[in-house]
Scaffold this motif. Structure first.
Motif, short mmCIF file in Angstrom:
data_model
loop_
_atom_site.label_atom_id
_atom_site.label_comp_id
_atom_site.label_asym_id
_atom_site.label_seq_id
_atom_site.Cartn_x
_atom_site.Cartn_y
_atom_site.Cartn_z
N SER A 309 0.84 -1.21 0.00
CA SER A 309 0.00 0.00 0.00
C SER A 309 0.87 1.25 0.00
CB SER A 309 -0.91 0.00 1.23
OG SER A 309 -1.76 -1.13 1.24
N TYR A 310 1.94 1.24 0.78
CA TYR A 310 2.84 2.40 0.83
C TYR A 310 3.56 2.58 -0.51
CZ TYR A 310 6.58 5.41 2.62
OH TYR A 310 7.45 6.46 2.82
N GLY A 311 3.98 1.47 -1.13
CA GLY A 311 4.62 1.56 -2.44
C GLY A 311 3.68 2.12 -3.50
N ALA A 312 2.38 1.86 -3.34
CA ALA A 312 1.37 2.39 -4.27
C ALA A 312 0.92 3.80 -3.90
CB ALA A 312 0.16 1.46 -4.30
N ARG A 313 1.58 4.42 -2.91
CA ARG A 313 1.27 5.78 -2.45
C ARG A 313 -0.12 5.88 -1.83
NH1 ARG A 313 5.90 5.40 -3.94
NH2 ARG A 313 7.13 6.98 -5.06
N ARG A 314 -0.58 4.79 -1.19
CA ARG A 314 -1.89 4.78 -0.53
C ARG A 314 -1.69 4.76 0.99
NH1 ARG A 314 -6.49 2.88 -2.72
NH2 ARG A 314 -7.29 3.57 -0.70
N LYS A 315 -1.31 5.89 1.55
CA LYS A 315 -1.05 5.95 3.00
C LYS A 315 -2.32 5.70 3.81
CE LYS A 315 3.07 8.88 2.97
NZ LYS A 315 3.72 10.10 3.52
N ASP A 316 -3.45 6.12 3.27
CA ASP A 316 -4.71 5.88 3.98
C ASP A 316 -4.98 4.39 4.12
OD1 ASP A 316 -4.95 5.74 1.20
OD2 ASP A 316 -7.10 6.15 1.26
N LEU A 317 -4.73 3.65 3.03
CA LEU A 317 -4.94 2.20 3.07
C LEU A 317 -3.92 1.54 3.99
CD1 LEU A 317 -6.64 -0.09 1.91
CD2 LEU A 317 -4.99 -0.26 0.01
N ALA A 318 -2.68 2.04 3.98
CA ALA A 318 -1.65 1.49 4.87
C ALA A 318 -2.06 1.64 6.33
CB ALA A 318 -0.31 2.19 4.62
N ARG A 319 -2.63 2.81 6.67
CA ARG A 319 -3.07 3.03 8.05
C ARG A 319 -4.21 2.07 8.42
NH1 ARG A 319 -3.00 7.67 11.41
NH2 ARG A 319 -2.28 8.95 9.66
N GLN A 320 -5.16 1.88 7.51
CA GLN A 320 -6.28 0.97 7.79
C GLN A 320 -5.79 -0.46 8.01
OE1 GLN A 320 -9.43 1.37 4.85
NE2 GLN A 320 -9.11 3.58 4.73
#
Length: 457
Positions: A309-320
């Motif tokens: 998720s972080y590699g895909a620039r999805r910090k919101d998803l990483a937090r979830q």
């Protein structure tokens, strides 16, 4: 499931060695924490490469992921050889440094020597499993680990015990055996690790679609650009990959060294309590793994999910994913803690036939069971933070907790409470560690300290 099978392997291993007597059990227990130090250093050193693979797969940059894998292979061989040389150099005096008695030191040295000599292969095994999990392929990595556990039991069965007769249905069956005792226990596990490493590397490097660097899957891709005469250079880490690997792995490696150093100090604290306490402590540590290894499995999943998720620039998803996996880990390990508290007598009877060892082990396990929910929080939250490459602060939290909380309390309580005091100190420290990891997870600071995932050639 792979983690649970690993625990089953440890239970059966411990039970086999336990049947050899208190001295052999103490020999294994005396150097077990030192082996964890070497294994953990090799494992931590490879995490920096697998995290980068996860980031690049999350960004759909598969050529860079394969480049990181090549560089990881060269690093794994070199690091494993260095650690093996260090381990072999200290194998003979180590049991005496740890305060062991003469009756157990010879067996402990042999056991330690066999394991550390195999570290280059074990390091490659860690890398292969890590990159497979980073790619999202948990099934193959888990299946190979399960196979390793089964092979370990089979090899140990024939290496540890001598040739013997077994009566089955009125027939006498001769079971061959080498009768090597403690040496056989080490050789059996190493043989299983060799098979596992070969399979893990073969699948990661040949069969895994997005990672294959050898064979037909690689023939039409970036392998065309690698000149045969210079191909070896692509296995030497480049500056960018090495910097990111060190940023992730160096704090983890240092942390593991410091924590295992503390566990070795705990062994030194336990050693004066006698052979029974040493053996009971080692068996209780093995038994407790029934609770925390599922947490490490969930932590591995958290690293992959958060990393991609972080590699895909999805910090919101990483937090979830961070919140979800930590909550799941705490729930699972709470249930496992209840099971361990109830099953502690049966577990210790399985691991050792010696009544004093059983009594000491049961008491220790029932103390530790109360810490499992907060232990889960620290394990899985750590995996979440590793997923983005944030390891410096979590590593400092881990080793500060064990050195500043666990060891002083253990040293204070052991003289008056014996082994119970050592395990009570562990319980208090794990609860404290879980609280500080939950605080950091909720603060969100870990999302701001991840590594950069630039393309590599």
């Amino acid at each position: 499931m792979a983690q649970l099978s690993s625990i089953l392997m440890q239970y059966i291993d411990a039970a086999m060695v336990g049947r050899l007597g208190a001295d052999d059990s103490a020999a294994v227990g005396l150097v077990s924490t030192s082996l964890w130090l070497f294994w953990g250093l090799c494992s931590s050193a490879m995490v920096g490469f697998s995290v980068q693979v996860a980031h690049r797969i999350g960004a759909s940059d598969y050529a860079s992921a394969r480049s990181v894998l090549r560089q990881g292979l060269g690093s794994a061989v070199l690091f494993g050889l260095i650690m093996a040389a260090i381990g072999c150099a200290i194998a003979v005096p180590l049991p005496y440094w740890l305060g062991g008695e003469g009756s157990v030191c010879d067996g402990a040295s042999v056991y330690f020597m066999v394991f550390v000599a195999s570290l280059p292969l074990l390091t490659l095994n860690y890398l292969g499993g890590g990159v497979l999990r980073a790619s999202g392929n948990m099934k193959v990595a888990g299946a190979i680990n399960v196979l390793m556990c089964l092979l370990d039991v089979v090899f140990n069965f024939f290496f540890i015990f001598p040739t013997r007769e077994l009566s089955l249905g009125g027939m006498d069956i001769v079971l061959p055996g080498a009768g090597l005792g403690v040496l056989g226990a080490a050789l059996g596990t190493v043989c299983a690790e060799i098979v596992s490493a070969a399979l893990m590397l073969w699948y990661a490097c040949v069969r895994q679609p997005d990672l294959a660097i050898f064979g037909k899957r690689a023939a039409l891709r970036d392998e065309r650009a690698l000149s045969d005469s210079r191909r070896w250079r692509h296995y030497i880490p480049t500056g960018n990959v090495l910097r990111n690997a060190l940023k992730v792995s160096a704090p983890m490696t240092l942390e593991h060294g410091v924590i295992c150093g503390a566990q070795i100090v705990v062994t030194v604290i336990v050693a004066p309590l006698g052979v029974m306490a040493i053996a009971a402590n080692a068996f209780a540590v093995t038994a407790e793994a029934l609770c925390y290894m599922p947490g490490y499995g969930i932590g591995d999943a958290a690293t992959t999910l958060v990393g991609q998720s972080y590699g895909a620039r999805r910090k919101d998803l990483a937090r979830q994913f961070g919140y979800l996996t930590v909550g799941l880990g705490m729930a699972v390990m709470t249930i496992m803690g209840v099971i361990l508290w109830l099953a502690a007598p049966a577990v210790m009877e399985l691991l050792s036939p010696v009544a004093d060892i059983q009594r000491l082990g049961v008491s220790a396990l029932r103390i530790e069971a109360w810490a499992e929910p907060m232990f889960a929080a620290s394990i899985v939250a750590y995996g979440v933070m590793v997923g983005v490459g944030d390891t410096i602060v979590p590593a400092a939290m881990n080793f500060s907790s064990i050195w500043l909380v666990r060891l002083p309390i253990a040293a204070l309580l052991a003289p008056s409470m014996g082994l119970d005091g050592v395990w009570l100190a562990m319980c208090i420290e794990l609860c404290f560690r879980g609280l500080i990891f939950l605080w950091r997870l909720c603060s969100g600071a870990w999302l701001k300290r991840g590594i950069r995932t630039d393309r590599v050639d």
